[in-house]
Motif scaffolding. Structure first.
Motif, short mmCIF file in Angstrom:
data_model
loop_
_atom_site.label_atom_id
_atom_site.label_comp_id
_atom_site.label_asym_id
_atom_site.label_seq_id
_atom_site.Cartn_x
_atom_site.Cartn_y
_atom_site.Cartn_z
N LYS A 252 23.78 23.67 51.59
CA LYS A 252 23.32 23.19 52.78
C LYS A 252 21.55 23.38 52.88
N THR A 253 20.71 24.58 52.14
CA THR A 253 19.42 24.43 52.11
C THR A 253 19.14 23.56 50.99
N MET A 254 19.64 23.76 50.22
CA MET A 254 19.41 23.46 48.92
C MET A 254 19.98 21.72 49.17
N ILE A 255 21.17 21.06 49.27
CA ILE A 255 20.85 19.98 50.12
C ILE A 255 20.03 19.30 51.17
N ARG A 256 19.35 19.89 51.53
CA ARG A 256 18.58 19.12 53.12
C ARG A 256 16.91 19.62 52.11
N SER A 257 16.63 20.82 51.45
CA SER A 257 15.34 20.28 50.81
C SER A 257 15.63 19.36 49.33
N LEU A 258 16.54 18.65 48.62
CA LEU A 258 16.75 18.22 47.52
C LEU A 258 16.60 16.58 48.90
N TRP A 259 17.13 16.48 49.57
CA TRP A 259 17.32 15.16 50.34
C TRP A 259 15.75 14.82 50.99
N GLN A 260 14.83 15.94 51.81
CA GLN A 260 13.31 15.83 52.15
C GLN A 260 12.95 15.11 50.82
N GLU A 261 12.85 15.93 49.71
CA GLU A 261 11.93 15.63 48.26
C GLU A 261 12.46 14.03 48.42
N HIS A 262 13.81 13.38 47.96
CA HIS A 262 14.48 12.37 47.53
C HIS A 262 13.16 10.97 48.58
N LYS A 263 13.15 11.65 50.34
CA LYS A 263 13.18 11.18 50.42
C LYS A 263 10.90 10.82 50.56
N LYS A 264 10.82 12.28 50.58
CA LYS A 264 9.64 11.97 49.75
C LYS A 264 9.22 11.28 48.46
N GLU A 265 9.57 10.83 47.28
CA GLU A 265 9.48 10.46 46.88
C GLU A 265 9.83 8.59 46.55
#
Length: 281
Positions: A252-265
């Motif tokens: 859950k932590t990994m998916i959330r952080s990778l999604w946030q990074e994707h949105k930031k990019e």
């Protein structure tokens, strides 16, 4: 004149009288002796406390905290609460390190200021075998992006099985990692209690999720002693539900952080596109 130490080595100990002298003797022979050693005695009932006290003159800065037994996560959290240096790492009382161990963390943070976490490789040492064996022959070096960092750290099987085929020179341990105190303080990071194992993986993933920048050098500097009587090598039924619980938290932590990074990019790409369109008008 000795400069103010930049690194604290946190050593939680519980009934390790048999192994603690070896650990402390190796730490006392570091090529860079300018570090703080913080021993958290978690209610030991053997001679662990007495042995720790006997090494006070071997270190420039040694602090011993004696507390009632509360488990490994609690001892680690008490250690973090008492850190006052920019960087810290962990060291188990039954393991030992090579002479360049403490210097690695300070040097890695200085040479890679963009890194929020740094990691060295480690050796495997066995009671019934001579010599040290590298955890893996895989070579890893340099800065890693977030997804790759997760891949290097996470081991979904935890300690349920002898899973050296999943080995990396990083894995989810804390004792081959260097951390920035500022990251832990700002994000109120703590080790979870009530878990039989994998609390270190959870902490590392939660730490990386809050940061950018992971540096790894797979050169082994830490000796991981493979004790037959250690908790991670003795299966118990609590490990099964704890394994599922830990992996759920990690995923859950990994998916959330990778999604946030994707949105930031994507946001950055949109900003660049809009700026380019404005320039063309």
């Amino acid at each position: 004149m000795i400069q103010q130490p930049e690194l604290t080595v946190i050593m939680p100990v519980y009934n390790v009288e048999k192994y603690l002298p070896r650990a402390l003797e190796h730490l006392a022979k570091q090529s860079n002796p300018n570090f703080k050693l913080l021993i958290v005695n978690d209610g030991s009932t053997d001679n662990t406390r007495k042995i720790a006290e006997s090494y006070r003159n071997d270190f420039h800065d040694l602090k011993i905290i004696n507390k009632p037994n509360g488990g490994l996560s609690d001892a680690r959290n008490v250690g973090i609460d008492n850190v006052d240096t920019p960087y810290f790492t962990f060291h188990d009382g039954d393991d030992w390190v090579d002479s360049g161990y403490t210097d690695f963390f300070v040097r890695a943070f200085h040479e890679h200021p963009e890194a929020a976490m740094v990691s060295c490789g480690f050796w495997l040492d066995y009671e019934n075998k001579k010599g040290s064996v590298p955890a893996t022959k895989k070579k890893v070096n340099g800065m890693k992006e977030k997804l790759r960092s997760y891949q290097l750290i996470c081991n979904p099987l935890g300690s349920l099985f002898d899973n050296h085929f999943l080995a990396t020179p990083v894995k989810g341990y804390t004792w081959n990692k260097g951390y920035k105190l500022s990251v832990v303080r700002q994000n109120h990071l703590r080790f979870m209690g009530n878990l039989a194992f994998m609390e270190d993986q959870i902490f590392n993933v939660q730490y990386l999720a809050k940061t950018d920048g992971f540096y790894c050098d797979s050169t082994p500097l830490y000796h991981y002693w493979q004790r037959k009587d250690s908790m991670v090598h003795n299966f118990n039924l609590k490990m099964i539900p704890d394994n599922f619980r830990a992996n759920y938290i990690i995923l859950k932590t990994m998916i959330r952080s990778l999604w946030q990074e994707h949105k930031k990019e994507k946001g950055s790409e949109q900003e660049l596109l809009e700026a380019s369109e404005r320039d063309q008008r």
